[in-house]
Design an enzyme around this catalytic site. Structure first.
Site, short mmCIF file in Angstrom:
data_model
loop_
_atom_site.label_atom_id
_atom_site.label_comp_id
_atom_site.label_asym_id
_atom_site.label_seq_id
_atom_site.Cartn_x
_atom_site.Cartn_y
_atom_site.Cartn_z
N HIS A 209 0.77 -1.27 -0.20
CA HIS A 209 0.11 0.09 0.08
C HIS A 209 0.73 1.13 0.03
CE1 HIS A 209 0.75 -0.43 4.31
NE2 HIS A 209 0.20 0.79 4.67
N HIS B 113 1.31 3.98 1.99
CA HIS B 113 1.79 4.55 3.00
C HIS B 113 3.23 4.64 2.98
CE1 HIS B 113 -1.99 4.08 5.62
NE2 HIS B 113 -2.21 5.00 4.91
N ASP C 216 5.68 4.77 5.10
CA ASP C 216 6.56 3.82 5.82
C ASP C 216 6.59 2.47 5.07
OD1 ASP C 216 3.82 3.55 6.67
OD2 ASP C 216 4.62 2.07 8.25
N HIS C 217 6.06 2.47 3.98
CA HIS C 217 6.16 1.16 3.11
C HIS C 217 6.60 1.29 1.76
CE1 HIS C 217 3.48 -1.31 6.04
NE2 HIS C 217 3.46 -0.17 6.36
N HIS D 239 -7.62 -0.68 5.69
CA HIS D 239 -6.40 0.34 5.99
C HIS D 239 -6.15 1.51 5.05
CE1 HIS D 239 -2.83 1.45 8.12
NE2 HIS D 239 -2.17 1.23 7.02
N ASP E 255 -0.28 -4.17 6.54
CA ASP E 255 -0.96 -3.52 7.60
C ASP E 255 -2.42 -3.62 7.54
OD1 ASP E 255 1.38 -2.20 8.13
OD2 ASP E 255 0.73 -0.10 7.78
N HIS F 249 4.18 -4.35 11.04
CA HIS F 249 4.63 -3.68 12.27
C HIS F 249 4.84 -4.85 13.39
CE1 HIS F 249 4.12 0.37 10.66
NE2 HIS F 249 3.30 -0.26 10.08
FE FE Z 1 2.54 0.66 8.16
ZN ZN Z 2 -0.04 1.85 6.52
#
Ligand code: FE
Ligand code: ZN
Length: 256
Positions: free
Chosen positions: A57, A59, A61-62, A115, A134, A172
């Site tokens: 996805h 985001h 942090d990915h 998400h 996530d 995570h």
């Molecule tokens: Fe994440």
């Molecule tokens: Zn995420």
């Protein structure tokens, strides 16, 4: 038997980096690209190159390390078609039901909106491995940022029907906080109680609580258990739909 090797390591504050390597053909993929340095270090430690990045996805942090990893390794980037505009360096788009080959292994794409609206999970049936990022966490699930609780519930139920021995990697390390919440909605679950103790032991020893399995999550994760009578009784929702019970559990977790 699939000759798959998986290397999991911490990235950023609480993300996991995950590398998948097919020993038969020597190809390697990174699940998402949370942070350049730990991914490069893990590849060097294992003696692997990087052929692919499987993005779940959009985001930050990915996806943040995609450009740097592409530049360094020339990796080919797969990601969800509906989020392609938000994923830097994407080469191949995938959608629900697609499959492709990674070395000698088949990879199936399972769309799990909730998400984010385009979130995908990658499933390797021959290796019995799911990369859930996530959508599903150990004892928890992702926050519902873009979709509805109904969508997230349906997405989780699609993962719950995979075989119990499916090994699940997640985005995570949230398990300790998830355990603290889970026991408040499912206080009489003895399997959950033992799992919470195991999680505390692992975290005290500085160890990861992941991967988990579908079977363990079905027995312990309240977000996969909205049909459970004890949870429904505890929440005072005996006649609600599973999606309504899920939404109530998610609402409680958001303010826990
Ligand atoms: Fe994440
Ligand atoms: Zn995420």
């Amino acid at each position: 038997m699939a000759e798959i090797k998986i290397e999991q390591f911490p990235c950023r504050q609480d993300n996991f980096g995950v590398l998948v390597h097919d020993a038969k053909t020597g190809v390697t993929a990174s699940i998402d690209a949370p942070e350049e340095a730990p991914i490069v270090q893990a590849l060097e430690r294992m003696g692997w190159g990087l052929n692919h990045i499987f993005v779940t996805h959009h985001h930050l942090d990915h996806v943040e390390a995609i450009p740097a990893l592409k530049e360094r390794y020339g990796a080919n980037v797969f990601g969800p078609a509906s989020e392609a505009a938000k994923i830097p360096g994407i080469d191949e788009t995938v959608s629900d039901g697609d499959h492709f080959h990674f070395g000698s292994l088949r990879v199936e794409v399972i769309e799990t909106p909730g998400h984010t609206l385009g979130h995908v999970c990658y499933y390797m049936p021959e290796a019995s491995v799911l990369f859930a990022a996530d959508t599903l966490f150990a004892l928890g699930c992702g926050r519902v940022f873009e979709g509805t609780p109904e969508q997230m519930h349906a997405s989780l139920q699609r993962l719950a029907v995979l075989p119990d021995d499916t090994i699940v990697y997640c985005g995570h390390e949230y398990t300790a906080a998830n355990a603290a919440f889970a026991v408040t909605v499912d206080p009489q679950n003895a399997v959950l109680e033992r799992r919470a103790e195991e999680v505390a032991r692992l975290r005290d020893a500085g160890m990861a609580t992941l991967p988990t399995t579908i079977g363990v999550e079905k027995a312990t994760n309240p977000f996969l258990r909205p049909s459970d009578q004890a949870i429904r009784t505890h929440l005072g929702m005996p006649d609600a739909s599973d999606a309504e019970v899920f939404a109530e559990i998610r609402r409680r977790k958001d303010s826990f």
